[in-house]
Motif scaffolding. Structure first.
Motif, PDB file in Angstrom:
ATOM      1  N   GLY A  97       0.789  -1.224   0.000  1.00 58.56           N
ATOM      2  CA  GLY A  97       0.000   0.000   0.000  1.00 58.56           C
ATOM      3  C   GLY A  97       0.819   1.269   0.000  1.00 58.56           C
ATOM      4  N   ARG A  98       2.117   1.151   0.224  1.00 63.51           N
ATOM      5  CA  ARG A  98       2.991   2.329   0.243  1.00 63.51           C
ATOM      6  C   ARG A  98       4.033   2.295  -0.880  1.00 63.51           C
ATOM      7  NH1 ARG A  98       6.371   3.181   4.312  1.00 63.51           N
ATOM      8  NH2 ARG A  98       6.638   0.957   4.861  1.00 63.51           N
ATOM      9  N   PHE A  99       4.532   1.113  -1.180  1.00 62.32           N
ATOM     10  CA  PHE A  99       5.566   0.974  -2.205  1.00 62.32           C
ATOM     11  C   PHE A  99       4.970   0.324  -3.447  1.00 62.32           C
ATOM     12  CE2 PHE A  99       9.540   0.623   0.761  1.00 62.32           C
ATOM     13  CZ  PHE A  99       9.167   1.797   1.391  1.00 62.32           C
ATOM     14  N   THR A 100       5.505   0.700  -4.601  1.00 61.29           N
ATOM     15  CA  THR A 100       5.090   0.100  -5.858  1.00 61.29           C
ATOM     16  C   THR A 100       6.324  -0.265  -6.669  1.00 61.29           C
ATOM     17  OG1 THR A 100       3.064   1.435  -5.903  1.00 61.29           O
ATOM     18  CG2 THR A 100       3.758   0.414  -7.965  1.00 61.29           C
ATOM     19  N   VAL A 101       6.384  -1.521  -7.071  1.00 59.86           N
ATOM     20  CA  VAL A 101       7.481  -1.987  -7.916  1.00 59.86           C
ATOM     21  C   VAL A 101       6.980  -2.071  -9.350  1.00 59.86           C
ATOM     22  CG1 VAL A 101       6.963  -4.440  -7.527  1.00 59.86           C
ATOM     23  CG2 VAL A 101       9.282  -3.736  -8.191  1.00 59.86           C
ATOM     24  N   SER A 102       7.838  -1.688 -10.279  1.00 64.54           N
ATOM     25  CA  SER A 102       7.494  -1.769 -11.694  1.00 64.54           C
ATOM     26  C   SER A 102       8.780  -2.041 -12.480  1.00 64.54           C
ATOM     27  CB  SER A 102       6.837  -0.471 -12.173  1.00 64.54           C
ATOM     28  OG  SER A 102       7.707   0.634 -11.988  1.00 64.54           O
ATOM     29  N   ARG A 103       8.631  -2.368 -13.741  1.00 69.19           N
ATOM     30  CA  ARG A 103       9.814  -2.638 -14.547  1.00 69.19           C
ATOM     31  C   ARG A 103       9.562  -2.278 -15.997  1.00 69.19           C
ATOM     32  NH1 ARG A 103      11.041  -9.024 -14.429  1.00 69.19           N
ATOM     33  NH2 ARG A 103      12.276  -8.591 -16.315  1.00 69.19           N
ATOM     34  N   ASP A 104      10.648  -2.006 -16.687  1.00 74.21           N
ATOM     35  CA  ASP A 104      10.636  -1.760 -18.124  1.00 74.21           C
ATOM     36  C   ASP A 104      11.460  -2.881 -18.744  1.00 74.21           C
ATOM     37  OD1 ASP A 104      11.233  -0.928 -20.733  1.00 74.21           O
ATOM     38  OD2 ASP A 104      11.095   1.182 -20.194  1.00 74.21           O
ATOM     39  N   ASN A 105      10.793  -3.861 -19.332  1.00 74.91           N
ATOM     40  CA  ASN A 105      11.505  -5.024 -19.852  1.00 74.91           C
ATOM     41  C   ASN A 105      12.451  -4.639 -20.984  1.00 74.91           C
ATOM     42  OD1 ASN A 105      10.322  -6.907 -18.109  1.00 74.91           O
ATOM     43  ND2 ASN A 105       8.548  -7.168 -19.454  1.00 74.91           N
ATOM     44  N   ALA A 106      12.056  -3.700 -21.810  1.00 79.10           N
ATOM     45  CA  ALA A 106      12.901  -3.304 -22.929  1.00 79.10           C
ATOM     46  C   ALA A 106      14.195  -2.657 -22.449  1.00 79.10           C
ATOM     47  CB  ALA A 106      12.142  -2.357 -23.847  1.00 79.10           C
ATOM     48  N   LYS A 107      14.113  -1.942 -21.334  1.00 77.25           N
ATOM     49  CA  LYS A 107      15.287  -1.257 -20.804  1.00 77.25           C
ATOM     50  C   LYS A 107      15.951  -2.022 -19.666  1.00 77.25           C
ATOM     51  CE  LYS A 107      13.678   3.357 -22.085  1.00 77.25           C
ATOM     52  NZ  LYS A 107      13.353   4.731 -21.609  1.00 77.25           N
ATOM     53  N   LEU A 108      15.440  -3.218 -19.365  1.00 73.49           N
ATOM     54  CA  LEU A 108      16.017  -4.068 -18.313  1.00 73.49           C
ATOM     55  C   LEU A 108      16.168  -3.282 -17.008  1.00 73.49           C
ATOM     56  CD1 LEU A 108      18.795  -5.854 -20.417  1.00 73.49           C
ATOM     57  CD2 LEU A 108      16.500  -6.704 -19.884  1.00 73.49           C
TER      58      LEU A 108
END
Length: 121
Positions: A64-75
């Motif tokens: 509820g406080r942290f959010t993880v995300s990723r850009d697969n193209a940019k690793l």
């Protein structure tokens, strides 16, 4: 393969920081990317992780406080940290698990250097 983390620093309680970690080298794909943290006198613990398909996993203390995300193209993997608390103070490490050089090749685990996050007024 190298993982380069950035974005740590000093933030006041209730504030926000965004961490980034970029992987480089001979990489075809990365199965899971994530963030761990370690405070003095404590063991390293999982903060959040995300699969290549976008499935996420969070420690109860940051839900509820942290959010993880990723850009697969940019690793690259990101950690958006909001409503931060003093107990979030730690060295944050990114990791990449299942790093593969070919589609069917073996996967390896790599760690980035830590970045210090200090939550204090």
């Amino acid at each position: 393969v190298q993982l380069q983390a950035s974005g740590g620093g000093l933030v006041q309680p209730g504030g926000s920081l965004r961490l980034s970690c970029a992987a480089s080298g001979s990489i075809f794909r990365i199965d899971v990317m994530g963030w761990y943290r370690q405070s003095p006198g404590k063991e390293r613990e999982l903060v959040a992780s995300i699969t290549r398909g976008g499935n996420t996993n969070y420690a109860n203390s940051v839900k509820g406080r942290f959010t993880v995300s990723r850009d697969n193209a940019k690793l690259t993997v990101f950690l958006q940290m909001n409503s931060q608390k003093p107990e979030d103070t730690a060295v944050y490490y990114c990791n990449a698990d299942g790093v593969r050089r070919t589609w069917s090749g073996p996967g390896y685990l790599y760690w980035g250097q830590g970045t210090l996050v200090t939550v204090s007024s």
